[in-house]
Design an enzyme around this catalytic site. Structure first.
Site, mmCIF file in Angstrom:
data_model
loop_
_atom_site.group_PDB
_atom_site.id
_atom_site.type_symbol
_atom_site.label_atom_id
_atom_site.label_comp_id
_atom_site.label_asym_id
_atom_site.label_seq_id
_atom_site.Cartn_x
_atom_site.Cartn_y
_atom_site.Cartn_z
ATOM 1 N N TRP A 321 -36.825 43.287 2.242
ATOM 2 C CA TRP A 321 -37.934 43.004 1.318
ATOM 3 C C TRP A 321 -39.244 42.859 2.101
ATOM 4 C CZ3 TRP A 321 -41.297 38.854 1.075
ATOM 5 C CH2 TRP A 321 -42.092 38.774 -0.079
ATOM 6 N N HIS A 322 -39.123 42.342 3.334
ATOM 7 C CA HIS A 322 -40.342 42.133 4.112
ATOM 8 C C HIS A 322 -40.965 43.435 4.588
ATOM 9 C CE1 HIS A 322 -38.891 37.959 4.360
ATOM 10 N NE2 HIS A 322 -40.164 37.676 4.467
ATOM 11 N N GLY A 323 -40.185 44.477 4.679
ATOM 12 C CA GLY A 323 -40.789 45.730 5.109
ATOM 13 C C GLY A 323 -39.750 46.759 5.492
ATOM 14 N N PHE A 470 -46.371 42.708 3.170
ATOM 15 C CA PHE A 470 -44.966 42.664 2.743
ATOM 16 C C PHE A 470 -44.810 42.954 1.255
ATOM 17 C CE2 PHE A 470 -44.734 39.499 6.381
ATOM 18 C CZ PHE A 470 -44.428 40.494 7.276
#
Lengths: 470, 440
Positions: A321-323, A470
């Site tokens: 989800w962060h990247g 993000f």
């Protein structure tokens, strides 16, 4: 637009508040929506079109899900269609290039011609507002929320500028009643001002200078062990003060508008275990992942093996989800492994027998290793950095080490890092402090802090918020 | 006024006054000055991302509170924490270093394939891979070769590369050896057959030749990014020697004389320090330069007919052309401009240039790298100089000058080494000007 900029502080915010408090209540949500679109479109105006599209779509799907007489199958189809559409958009903008690049590399390794990758610009905050919308749809489906009373309310919820681009992730059911009615009091506004100033000061006075040190060390070819530890410590402070500062500002702005958002950080670096850490760090994301992913997967109800798998899946997806980078996948796996290990030991850390300060220190060091994965530009760079931290790249003192030392070991760095350490390891948090009655010295101190932080902001060249990406 | 409500009210009013007074005062000032109200510009242009960025930048730059507040806070930070601002690294014994010079030596080259990343801020943005720099140089060499002209490149080491021992904390023992990334570029160019002048090795040897680093004459100014007259002379002699080794040096044809002249400089790095009155607390650095004078023509400075940034040797077609940046300009013409503002060069003038610089004696001219190269060769030299623009801008200027390549035998391309990674406008391919005898 960024909170810690001239345009936001001195033009957008005063103009917004001036209009907002001169409108009758029924028009205020509409004004929030319009102003939020300006705030969001300031980066790239076409981003607004994308957000409007998802807003309209999710509002309609919500109506379909809650349509009187809808059969369970119809509701299931509607929620599935909505989730798939939202996640497809998110995945396309966030993960398309990552997937295409990985495929291209695999093809190239197999001897095939690599193909041209379409460059896709990531709309800022898409992860956050997609999650906002999804919580609405899923809560409607589960019967935990009622449909938005109007499109204006829903669009204000999705676009609400304080939490739009970097959270905290607000669920619709938390705000539904506040969208219909909220109190605007001097006390609430003042506590919002307090939290905004504290968050702003965290960002400008602590996160940005720490970021300078972290950037220098992570950008260096061969940092020595001391510099590598200093760099990751600086990054740990940077990301905390940056993100917690943003959350404080967001919650503070929400309070100015009469909203009350939930706390997003609770002294995370005072955690005594990794499980404890995830109850204190980015609480809004942790709880969304828990309620909308971990529990639906079965949580801990289906035996130990399944629990470990669920934990791993949640943390891997949390990392992703962060990247779109392998770093984040490994970062998620690292945390999944640590959480699974603690669960295996009966929800206890391996160092639970140590005195509390040492438990906190152990958790902090484990966190530092994970921040290397999070911050490095690639997995290879992360591994090299970890080697440097462990001293395995140590050689004779090189001139570049001396140059790096001159760049990072300055009186400013020392003062900022010492202040940062004193703040992260003490228990009183800005969120709680802002709710207490203020004294005259505190009022004076807050105003001085704000003026000082604004002046320091003028001397800084660049201050992006880390979580915007993000 | 002691109830909680009174305190809360005071906080709210104070905050609203703080954020509201700034735009009101700004608007009042703009109206009083008779100019347009800048904030209304947002409604005058199409709301594209580029226009919005321009508008935001303009608003910040023209802000009275920012203009007044910035020096105040920077003075405070320097006075309390010795914080010299974002561009400067403090060295030992009052030496100042330019942070991009330092970062160039610390940071690795960009990886082969930059990580595919759809992040808002791309890592390495604004930087150039060394392989791309080498490719551009090789293509420029090929362009010149088609015209029968040789190319010699001369990366100038930044001050930190030559004086790594002048930093705090100062490492114990002898000055540590530095693995400069420029060495890799020179190796790559050598493999491609592009000759170069290795100034870093030359300067390191010159420092060592004094027996200790402090005994050798300084090659760089203490509070400036540039070399001293001694550094410029050494570089000119090294370049002349390299041309002779390559067999492209012109035959000696001119008689030159030298005169000593004293130059005082406060330093461009001091100018970059955002502290008012910092010059009052410092003495200018005094260095002795050697002015080169042609026996017939006098000082080698641009004439009124020369294009901006160009210096043609009067009356005779030079076979050597130097393309360079402010390292070529210093002591040669007017001193290099501040690193923030890079005006085009012009002839040195006597007298004072503005009140701000009233205290600063103008440099004598004709004492820089170009004149000393002419002296070392005994032959005329032409030059095109672009402060900070040696990676691309100087070749753009060359591309618009159809005459200057006529009769040339060799081009020396000088650029400061930090530009390898972060040259202004990158390292673009630029076509050569059409030959004079060709149709336009």
């Amino acid at each position: 637009m960024v909170f810690s900029t001239h345009i936001f502080l001195f033009y957008f915010l005063p103009a917004f508040l001036l209009v907002y408090f001169n409108l009758p209540f029924r028009w205020r949500n509409l004004w929030i929506t319009v102003a939020s679109y300006v705030f969001y479109g300031w980066w790239q105006p076409w981003f607004v079109g994308l957000m409007m599209f998802t807003t309209v779509m999710d509002f309609i799907w919500g109506r379909v899900i809650c349509r009187p007489g809808a059969t369970p199958a119809q509701r299931q189809i509607a929620v599935a269609a909505c989730v798939v559409t939202n996640l497809s958009l998110l995945c396309f903008f966030k993960y398309y290039m990552f997937a295409a690049d990985t495929l291209g590399r695999l093809l190239a390794a197999a001897g095939a011609e690599p193909f041209q990758i379409l460059r896709v610009v990531l709309p800022i905050g898409i992860s956050f507002y997609t999650f906002h919308s999804l919580t609405y749809i899923l809560d409607l489906y589960r019967g935990h929320a009622t449909p938005a009373r109007s499109f204006t309310d829903f669009s204000a919820f999705v676009a609400l500028f304080p939490d739009l681009v970097a959270g905290p992730i607000i669920r619709y059911k938390t705000l539904a009643a506040q969208l219909a009615f909220r109190e605007h009091t001097v006390r609430r506004f003042a506590s919002g001002v307090t939290l905004f100033i504290l968050g702003f000061a965290k960002k400008v006075l602590l996160a940005n200078p720490c970021g300078h040190v972290a950037d220098a060390v992570f950008g260096a070819a061969q940092p020595d062990a001391l510099a590598a530890w200093a760099g990751v410590l600086a990054y740990a402070f940077q990301i905390y003060f940056d993100f917690a500062g943003y959350s404080d500002m967001a919650i503070g702005l929400g309070r100015m508008l009469g909203f009350e958002f939930l706390k997003n950080f609770d002294a995370p670096y005072r955690s005594e275990s990794i499980s404890d850490l995830w109850r204190r760090w980015h609480i809004s994301l942790s709880s969304v992942l828990r309620d909308y992913l971990y529990f639906p997967l079965g949580g801990s109800r289906n035996g130990e093996r399944r629990t470990y798998i669920n934990l791993a899946v949640v943390m891997l997806l949390g990392g992703l989800w962060h990247g779109a980078k392998w770093n984040f996948v490994v970062w998620g796996a690292y945390h999944g492994l640590l959480l699974a290990g603690e669960r295996w030991r009966g929800k206890q850390s391996a160092y639970r027998g140590l005195p509390r300060p040492l438990r906190i220190a152990c958790t902090f060091v484990l966190m530092l290793f994970s921040w290397v994965l999070f911050r490095a530009d690639s997995l290879t760079a992360a591994l090299l950095y970890l080697q440097a931290m462990l001293g395995s790249t140590a050689g004779p003192a090189s001139a570049s080490s001396a140059l790096l030392a001159a760049d990072i070991y300055t009186p400013t760095t020392l003062v900022v890092m010492a202040t940062g350490a004193a703040l992260v390891f003490q228990p009183v948090q800005a969120h709680d402090w802002s709710l207490r009655p203020t004294s005259w010295p505190q009022v004076f101190g807050l105003m001085m802090l704000f003026v000082f932080a604004v002046l320091v902001l003028f001397s800084q060249d660049f201050n992006p918020f880390l979580y915007f990406q993000f | 006024m002691t109830s909680p409500r009174a305190r809360e009210l005071a906080l709210v009013v104070g905050f609203l006054l703080a954020i509201g007074s700034v735009p009101l005062t700004q608007t009042a000032l703009e109206v009083a000055r008779g100019g347009r109200v800048l904030v209304t510009d947002v409604f005058r242009t199409r709301p594209t991302a580029a226009h919005l960025r321009q508008f935001e930048d303009a608003l910040e730059k023209s802000s009275w509170i920012q203009q007044r507040g910035r020096p105040l806070i920077q003075e405070f930070l320097f006075a309390t924490l010795r914080n010299p601002g974002s561009q400067i690294v403090l060295g030992s014994a009052d030496w100042l270093f330019y942070r991009p010079d330092v970062r160039y030596l610390i940071e690795p080259d960009l990886p082969d394939a930059a990580p595919v990343d759809s992040r808002w801020i791309e890592p390495g943005a604004g930087r150039t891979r060394q392989a791309n720099v080498a490719r551009t140089i090789v293509r420029f060499r090929d362009q010149l070769r088609e015209r029968g002209i040789d190319l010699v490149v001369m990366p100038v080491p930044g001050k930190p590369a030559v004086y790594p021992d002048r930093f705090r904390p100062r490492p114990a023992g002898p000055p540590p050896a530095l693995e400069s990334p420029t060495r890799q570029l020179l190796d790559a160019l050598e493999r491609e057959g592009v000759p170069a002048v290795d100034l870093l090795a030359m300067f390191q040897a010159a420092r060592g030749s004094g027996g200790s680093s402090d005994a050798a004459p300084p090659l760089y100014l203490e509070r400036d990014t540039h070399w001293t007259p001694a550094g410029a002379r050494l570089a000119a002699r090294a370049a002349a020697q390299r041309l002779r080794e390559l067999g492209v040096a012109p035959a000696a044809s001119r008689q030159f004389q030298t005169d000593q002249a004293t130059v005082q400089r406060w330093g461009d790095l001091l100018d970059l320090m955002p502290v008012r009155g910092i010059r009052d607390a410092c003495e200018p650095e005094t260095v002795v330069a050697e002015q080169v004078r042609d026996a017939d023509l006098g000082l080698l400075v641009p004439s009124a007919s020369d294009r901006p940034g160009t210096c043609r040797f009067p009356g005779q077609s030079a076979t050597v052309l130097v393309l360079g940046d402010s390292f070529c300009r210093i002591y040669q013409y007017a001193e290099p401009a501040s690193l923030d503002a890079r005006p085009s060069i012009g002839p040195a003038r006597a007298g004072h240039a503005g009140s701000e610089r009233g205290r600063r004696p103008l440099l004598p001219g004709s004492a820089g790298f170009i004149s000393h190269l002419a002296l070392a060769l005994g032959a005329p030299v032409d030059a095109i100089v672009s402060d900070g623009g040696a990676s691309t801008d100087v070749r753009r200027r060359l591309s618009t000058d159809r005459e200057i390549l006529e009769g040339k035998r060799v081009v020396i391309w000088e650029f400061v080494e930090r530009d390898i990674a972060r040259g202004q406008a990158g390292w673009e391919d630029v076509p050569l000007p059409a030959p004079l005898d060709s149709a336009l």
